[in-house]
Design a protein around this motif. Structure first.
Motif, PDB file in Angstrom:
ATOM      1  N   ASN A   1       4.829   9.512   9.056  1.00 22.61           N
ATOM      2  CA  ASN A   1       4.137   9.151   7.824  1.00 22.61           C
ATOM      3  C   ASN A   1       4.194   7.662   7.512  1.00 22.61           C
TER       4      ASN A   1
ATOM      5  N   LEU B   1      -3.592   4.972  -7.047  1.00 26.10           N
ATOM      6  CA  LEU B   1      -4.058   6.087  -6.224  1.00 26.10           C
ATOM      7  C   LEU B   1      -4.134   7.335  -7.099  1.00 26.10           C
TER       8      LEU B   1
ATOM      9  N   ALA C   1      -1.097  -0.175  -1.993  1.00 21.50           N
ATOM     10  CA  ALA C   1      -1.702   0.153  -3.288  1.00 21.50           C
ATOM     11  C   ALA C   1      -0.906  -0.504  -4.421  1.00 21.50           C
ATOM     12  N   ALA C   2       0.421  -0.446  -4.335  1.00 18.07           N
ATOM     13  CA  ALA C   2       1.260  -1.078  -5.358  1.00 18.07           C
ATOM     14  C   ALA C   2       1.102  -2.596  -5.317  1.00 18.07           C
TER      15      ALA C   2
ATOM     16  N   LEU D   1       0.308   2.550   3.156  1.00 19.67           N
ATOM     17  CA  LEU D   1      -0.800   2.628   2.210  1.00 19.67           C
ATOM     18  C   LEU D   1      -0.285   2.623   0.771  1.00 19.67           C
ATOM     19  N   LYS D   2       0.766   3.400   0.490  1.00 19.48           N
ATOM     20  CA  LYS D   2       1.331   3.430  -0.865  1.00 19.48           C
ATOM     21  C   LYS D   2       1.863   2.061  -1.272  1.00 19.48           C
ATOM     22  N   ARG D   3       2.534   1.400  -0.332  1.00 21.06           N
ATOM     23  CA  ARG D   3       3.071   0.067  -0.641  1.00 21.06           C
ATOM     24  C   ARG D   3       1.925  -0.924  -0.872  1.00 21.06           C
TER      25      ARG D   3
ATOM     26  N   ALA E   1       1.063   6.380   5.875  1.00 19.46           N
ATOM     27  CA  ALA E   1       0.937   6.742   4.462  1.00 19.46           C
ATOM     28  C   ALA E   1       1.884   5.900   3.606  1.00 19.46           C
ATOM     29  N   LEU E   2       3.072   5.615   4.130  1.00 20.73           N
ATOM     30  CA  LEU E   2       4.022   4.762   3.399  1.00 20.73           C
ATOM     31  C   LEU E   2       3.458   3.350   3.235  1.00 20.73           C
TER      32      LEU E   2
ATOM     33  N   GLN F   1      -5.217  11.688  -7.065  1.00 23.72           N
ATOM     34  CA  GLN F   1      -5.446  12.873  -6.247  1.00 23.72           C
ATOM     35  C   GLN F   1      -6.931  13.198  -6.251  1.00 23.72           C
TER      36      GLN F   1
ATOM     37  N   MET G   1      -5.252  11.273  -1.422  1.00 23.99           N
ATOM     38  CA  MET G   1      -5.067  10.293  -2.483  1.00 23.99           C
ATOM     39  C   MET G   1      -6.068   9.177  -2.217  1.00 23.99           C
TER      40      MET G   1
ATOM     41  N   ALA H   1       7.193  13.190   3.573  1.00 25.74           N
ATOM     42  CA  ALA H   1       6.939  11.898   2.927  1.00 25.74           C
ATOM     43  C   ALA H   1       7.681  10.728   3.565  1.00 25.74           C
TER      44      ALA H   1
END
Length: 190
Positions: free
Chosen positions: A20, A37, A30-31, A26-28, A23-24, A39, A44, A15
């Motif tokens: 990654n 997100l 999304a927030a 993308l998560k930021r 992916a990090l 599953q 995700m 993670a």
């Protein structure tokens, strides 16, 4: 609709590794965009908007080196053309924190991109590269990309990810040319 994919390996072990960073980001994103997100199989996903533009966020799609087939399936499921795809990924040939957008091209030795290129059958999709720097002399590149960020890198990472988010927003709202002009030059990163 646009699809924004952040490449990475699944699981907590990977993670926070350099590999990654997509992916990090993308998560930021999304927030930042208030896109939850959820599953969905080995990935995700989340649907929402960047301004007036609909987007689908996705990542990780399974193991990094096998990203192509599940990404092709995702494009097919949502009937999205590769020219509406933005792939965010790490690049060890760029200094840490540098961003570079490209409209198309080869894999640059990145196995995740190799898999995507092979599965899509076209190089015509947008890539947002995030520089992770080179390993120390004598250190294996594969080991380096799978290591967590250093403390110094971790401290700088939020600003880098925020710039990456702004670059994606620019691609979606104004097009790849405008985003390349704004985010590729070194001067814009100061």
């Amino acid at each position: 609709m646009w699809i924004v994919v952040g490449l990475g390996n699944p699981g907590t072990r990977y993670a926070t590794t350099r590999h990654n960073v997509g992916a990090l980001a993308l998560k930021r994103a999304a927030a930042s965009w208030s896109i939850p997100l959820r599953q969905a199989g080995a990935r995700m996903v989340g649907e929402g908007s960047i301004g007036s533009n609909r987007v689908l966020l996705a990542g990780p799609l399974g193991w990094m080196n096998e990203s192509g087939p599940p990404l092709r399936a995702l494009l097919n499921d949502y009937q999205i053309s590769p020219d509406r795809l933005i792939v965010i990924h790490d690049d060890l040939d760029m200094e840490f924190g540098r961003l570079r957008l490209r409209r198309a091209g080869g894999s640059g030795g990145h196995n995740g991109l190799k898999s995507i290129l092979q599965s899509l059958g076209t190089p015509e999709f947008c890539r947002l590269k995030i520089g992770i720097g080179r390993p120390a002399p004598g250190q294996d590149s594969a080991d380096y990309v799978l290591e967590p960020f250093s403390d110094e890198e971790t401290e700088r990472l939020p600003d880098i990810l925020d710039r990456a988010i702004r670059a994606v927003e620019c691609v979606v709202a104004e097009g790849i040319e405008a985003a390349m002009n704004r985010f590729n030059p070194l001067a814009s990163e100061a």
